[in-house]
Design a protein around this motif. Structure first.
Motif, PDB file in Angstrom:
ATOM      1  N   MET A  45       1.036  -1.261  -0.235  1.00 21.05           N
ATOM      2  CA  MET A  45      -0.059  -0.227   0.153  1.00 21.05           C
ATOM      3  C   MET A  45       0.945   1.338   0.252  1.00 21.05           C
ATOM      4  O   MET A  45       0.237   2.534  -0.807  1.00 21.05           O
ATOM      5  CB  MET A  45      -0.891  -0.083   1.236  1.00 21.05           C
ATOM      6  CG  MET A  45      -2.446  -1.088   1.116  1.00 21.05           C
ATOM      7  SD  MET A  45      -3.591  -0.812   2.270  1.00 21.05           S
ATOM      8  CE  MET A  45      -4.565  -0.718   1.095  1.00 21.05           C
ATOM      9  N   THR A  46       2.014   1.024   0.831  1.00 18.63           N
ATOM     10  CA  THR A  46       3.118   2.390   0.848  1.00 18.63           C
ATOM     11  C   THR A  46       3.360   2.842  -0.792  1.00 18.63           C
ATOM     12  O   THR A  46       3.740   4.286  -1.166  1.00 18.63           O
ATOM     13  CB  THR A  46       4.129   2.020   1.836  1.00 18.63           C
ATOM     14  OG1 THR A  46       3.438   1.994   3.106  1.00 18.63           O
ATOM     15  CG2 THR A  46       4.644   3.333   1.443  1.00 18.63           C
ATOM     16  N   GLN A  47       3.999   1.597  -1.132  1.00 20.76           N
ATOM     17  CA  GLN A  47       4.545   1.414  -2.360  1.00 20.76           C
ATOM     18  C   GLN A  47       2.777   2.296  -3.490  1.00 20.76           C
ATOM     19  O   GLN A  47       3.874   3.390  -4.445  1.00 20.76           O
ATOM     20  CB  GLN A  47       4.579   0.302  -3.647  1.00 20.76           C
ATOM     21  CG  GLN A  47       5.605  -0.021  -4.799  1.00 20.76           C
ATOM     22  CD  GLN A  47       6.599   0.817  -4.826  1.00 20.76           C
ATOM     23  OE1 GLN A  47       7.295   1.588  -3.634  1.00 20.76           O
ATOM     24  NE2 GLN A  47       6.810   2.315  -5.270  1.00 20.76           N
ATOM     25  N   ALA A  48       2.021   1.586  -3.717  1.00 20.87           N
ATOM     26  CA  ALA A  48       0.544   1.943  -3.977  1.00 20.87           C
ATOM     27  C   ALA A  48       0.866   3.664  -3.878  1.00 20.87           C
ATOM     28  O   ALA A  48       0.095   4.555  -5.254  1.00 20.87           O
ATOM     29  CB  ALA A  48      -0.628   1.235  -3.881  1.00 20.87           C
ATOM     30  N   LEU A  49       0.689   4.457  -3.047  1.00 23.32           N
ATOM     31  CA  LEU A  49       0.664   5.258  -2.233  1.00 23.32           C
ATOM     32  C   LEU A  49       1.836   6.461  -2.974  1.00 23.32           C
ATOM     33  O   LEU A  49       0.881   7.054  -3.552  1.00 23.32           O
ATOM     34  CB  LEU A  49       0.340   6.108  -0.784  1.00 23.32           C
ATOM     35  CG  LEU A  49      -0.908   5.057  -0.631  1.00 23.32           C
ATOM     36  CD1 LEU A  49      -0.752   5.511   0.808  1.00 23.32           C
ATOM     37  CD2 LEU A  49      -2.199   6.665  -0.826  1.00 23.32           C
ATOM     38  N   SER A  50       2.663   6.550  -3.084  1.00 24.62           N
ATOM     39  CA  SER A  50       4.090   6.317  -3.492  1.00 24.62           C
ATOM     40  C   SER A  50       3.569   7.076  -4.841  1.00 24.62           C
ATOM     41  O   SER A  50       3.898   7.915  -5.963  1.00 24.62           O
ATOM     42  CB  SER A  50       4.894   5.613  -3.580  1.00 24.62           C
ATOM     43  OG  SER A  50       5.427   5.634  -1.970  1.00 24.62           O
TER      44      SER A  50
END
Lengths: 176, 176
Positions: free
Chosen positions: B118-123
């Protein structure tokens, strides 16, 4: 003990270092090693158990009028000087953990233990159940974020400033 | 497959159920089992991998103007109907996990994987690094809290209402 183990592991690699070698480096027998640690992984987490005990005691002792998240942040503050005095050791340790999935799993289990213990301590302070669980989870998330920033910080700012900036970022992301 | 495994495990106990027995119950050979799952534990987490893919896809597809935490909450919303249709199965599964420390460790690893994805998708949505990491961590904490409440809810309210109330509680605890 953990320092001796870490120096050996940093030198040879985690998989190539035996419990017998760690014990010798620390001036112990293998049998004594297993009196202190359940397995090889645990030698890297002994200080984490002490850290959990330290912040949970600080949370119990925090001023009773603090809001739940403030109490959690104050409790973490009790541990930051200890880490600042051991930054190179903490970096070496994290490097070993990040390279081994089984050590990462153990680390996650310790973090879950920390979160559960903080939830319980907040409940004991009279915080309601949902607020206790979420203040602990949010506080631990902010601390972990600050801790990772601190480990990577080439300028060497102290842990407390990184944790407080983690809490600030958390407040911002929740507010929007 | 997971349903067959869970029914068998609920009946006999996790430790007493072999991979061969799970495979037979699902109409497969033991060899085919290991083509799908790395080990016995994984049969309980196959649906969690699908859940992670589902919410990460929903996060990528969420309206671009949503604030980071709103986007995370919207993404979890894509999974709630699926869970509501399998509440008894989810309860049986959680009961098995909660009774076995090695399954709990695997579950924590999956949750960490979810948070990282999720952190990667938000980035990728253009959210800055601290905001991405903390929105993911806070959103996952609120979801986990809501999920636990949903599993324990004798009145059978749906998962979405529990997750939204977890997010409300999180906002409250951060605001004070």
């Amino acid at each position: 003990m953990q320092r001796a183990a870490l120096e050996l592991i940093a030198d040879r690699g985690y998989d190539q270092t035996t419990v017998a070698e760690i014990a010798v480096a620390a001036g112990l027998t293998e049998r004594t090693f297993f009196r202190y640690f359940a397995d090889k992984r645990e030698v890297l987490f002994a200080s984490q158990d002490r850290f959990i005990a330290l912040v949970v005691d600080a949370l119990i002792a925090a001023p009773p009028d603090l809001a739940p998240l403030e109490a959690v942040v104050t409790a973490f503050g009790a541990s930051t000087t200890w880490f600042d005095e051991r930054r190179a050791l903490a970096q070496a340790r994290q490097g070993v953990i990040d390279a081994h999935p089984d050590l990462q799993e153990r680390e996650l289990a310790k973090i879950a233990k920390l979160s559960t213990a903080m939830t319980q301590a907040l409940s004991d302070r009279g915080v309601s159940e949902p607020q206790a669980a979420l203040a602990a989870a949010a506080g631990v998330a902010a601390f972990r974020f600050g801790f990772a920033q601190w480990l990577a910080d080439a300028d060497g700012h102290d842990l407390e400033s990184h944790v407080l900036s983690g809490v600030d970022e958390l407040r911002k992301v929740i507010a929007i």
